[in-house]
Motif scaffolding. Structure first.
Motif: not given
Ligand SMILES: Cc1cc2nc3c(=O)[nH]c(=O)nc-3n(C[C@H](O)[C@H](O)[C@H](O)COP(=O)(O)OP(=O)(O)OC[C@H]3O[C@@H](n4cnc5c(N)ncnc54)[C@H](O)[C@@H]3O)c2cc1C
Length: 466
Positions: A291-294, A351-370
């Motif tokens: 199984s994979p880990i990213t 998924r592409s690397r850019q897509e993954i980074i954008e997905l993660c950044l979006n999720e981080l916005r709620g949790v780390l407002p800074g």
């Protein structure tokens, strides 16, 4: 003795054999030690781990190994697990001075990110696990998935999503409907129920590669050798006896004993095809699925996270590690380096690397407002598509013992039978077991394997002999 592979399994067997007085020659294909738990330098000069690795207080053999090679003080243990909901709310779990399995009950009762119905369902299921000593009879066949077991024990949808899944997907790198319930339940018994300190999270405060500096010394100081960029091309076998190994440079080497500590998908390719066809132990390795880990590495120009690490709920991103803080970067350090981990990341593989980074950044916005005021300076995604073997129902039958059917050949690797899932602890256990098997064969038996932490409190009465 020749050890093939310089991951934790190869290193732990080599160090144990060297300590027992044997001259060990360790051959590693890559330019660095550590295998999957290694670090390297990016073209920009950043020293990154292949992926963030964490250990737990219940990993007694990994702890023993780090101590033997002088790396124990490079692991920092944390008593508090901090969870974050998508809206940024936090909840902590930690131990209080109550007898196990009640030591975490207080923080669990106060935990704000679960409702009372969820908590009641979880408490009932945890009590069932505790009272069975971690071995409920209904899972003994090895054919029950963790999800089946949770549903049978009437867990709410939120309890599954925000509690069981969060812990097990990262501990076992697999989805709940593909995990043998025995592995899942064992995680809760060993880490959260039977002992007060089993759940403590240990995180290296140096890049992973620095943990292995003492290994070379432990082997070379006792007359052995550690060779990097020294790949092995084949294992020579005559009448069921290993007679030598052929290196990638064409040279042939011989020894009294051989330990292979390469991943399970590589070993069969090193053996003669007729041996693999003949010996079920080797042929069956193809049945072990992986199984994979990213891992996502993000460098910001400002500090956006105050905690050393966070577990994220209801999001693709599962863990965020504040590498700047973990590496001891104080207030004076500019910017921040975060490492995100997503286990069982099947959905991210295409998924592409850019897509993954954008997905993660979006999720981080709620949790780390800074993050809104910070600039992303650089981002890297490391997809390990075969990170670990999948602890699926039935997988145990394909995991061989460390003594192989070929005379002179011993097997190590997290995938060999240790009772543990694919972890650093499992890898070290396999290395110690391979060394013990060789030492028995030589006629000078010696124990390296450390026992599990002893059950405490009420769990002492429920624990069963293994
Ligand atoms: C992304 C990721 C995250 C993880 N996170 C965690 C975690 O947080 N906690 C945890 O406990 N575990 C974690 N793991 C699992 C852990 O890394 C592994 O279980 C463990 O490192 C396996 O060690 P090993 O020695 O069995 O195998 P490996 O580390 O794979 O070592 C095998 C070695 O053999 C070498 N080799 C291969 N072929 C040859 C050849 N022909 N000749 C010579 N050498 C060869 C390889 O280069 C490698 O160094 C993670 C794994 C990954 C991939």
């Amino acid at each position: 003795m020749i050890v093939i592979g310089g991951g934790l399994a190869g290193l732990s067997s080599a160090v144990a054999l060297a300590e027992a007085g044997h001259r060990v020659r360790l051959l590693e294909k890559r330019p660095h030690l550590g295998g999957r738990a290694a670090s390297y330098v990016l073209p920009g000069g950043e020293h990154v781990d292949n992926c963030q690795h964490v250990t737990l207080g219940c990993c007694t053999n990994l702890e023993d190994f780090y101590r033997r090679v002088g790396a124990a003080d490079k692991i920092r243990f944390f008593d508090q697990l901090l969870f974050a909901a998508p809206d940024g709310r936090r909840g902590a779990m930690e131990s209080f001075p109550l007898p196990p399995p009640l030591h975490m009950a207080l923080s669990f009762a106060r935990f704000p990110l679960l409702g009372w119905a969820d908590k009641l369902a979880i408490a009932r299921a945890l009590l069932t696990i505790a009272r069975s000593g971690g071995r409920p009879v209904e899972i003994s066949t090895g054919s029950v998935t963790m999800l089946d077991w949770l549903q049978k024990h009437r867990q709410t949808e939120r309890a599954i999503r925000r509690f069981w899944e969060v812990i097990l997907v990262s501990a076992l790198d697999e989805e709940l409907d593909r995990i043998d319930a025995r592995y899942g339940i064992d995680v809760f018994w060993k880490a959260f129920l039977s002992t007060r300190g089993g759940y403590r999270v240990g995180i290296p405060c140096v890049p992973l590669g620095e943990l292995y500096e003492g290994c070379r010394e432990a082997i070379v100081g006792r007359g052995g050798e550690v060779l990097l960029r020294a790949g092995v091309r084949g294992i020579q076998v005559t009448r069921n006896q290993v007679t030598g190994i052929e290196r990638e440079d064409g040279s042939v080497e011989t020894a009294d004993y051989y330990v292979t500590a390469v991943p399970q998908d590589i070993l069969p390719a090193l053996l003669p095809a007729d041996v693999v066809e003949r010996e079920a132990v080797f042929l069956n390795l193809r049945n072990l699925r992986t199984s994979p880990i990213t891992g996502v590495h993000l460098w910001f120009d400002k500090k956006i996270m105050g905690e050393p690490f966070l577990t994220m709920l209801d999001s693709t991103t599962q863990w965020v590690f504040n590498k700047t803080q973990l590496y001891g970067g104080g207030a004076a350090t500019e910017g921040q380096y975060l490492q995100l981990v997503i286990s069982a990341s099947y959905n991210l593989v295409p998924r592409s690397r850019q897509e993954i980074i954008e997905l993660c950044l979006n999720e981080l916005r709620g949790v780390l407002p800074g993050i809104r005021e910070a600039k992303l300076l650089k981002g890297t995604v490391v997809k390990e598509t075969s990170a670990t073997f999948s602890p699926a129902p039935g997988s145990d039958q394909w995991r061989p013992a460390q003594k192989s059917p070929l005379a002179g050949l011993f097997l190590a690797g997290d995938w060999t039978f240790t009772g543990w899932p694919s972890t650093m602890e499992g890898a070290v256990r396999s290395g110690y077991l391979a060394a013990e098997a060789i030492l028995s064969d030589v006629g000078a038996p010696r124990k390296f394997l450390r026992p599990d932490l002893p059950a405490e409190g009420l769990c002492r009465f429920w624990a069963r002999e293994s």
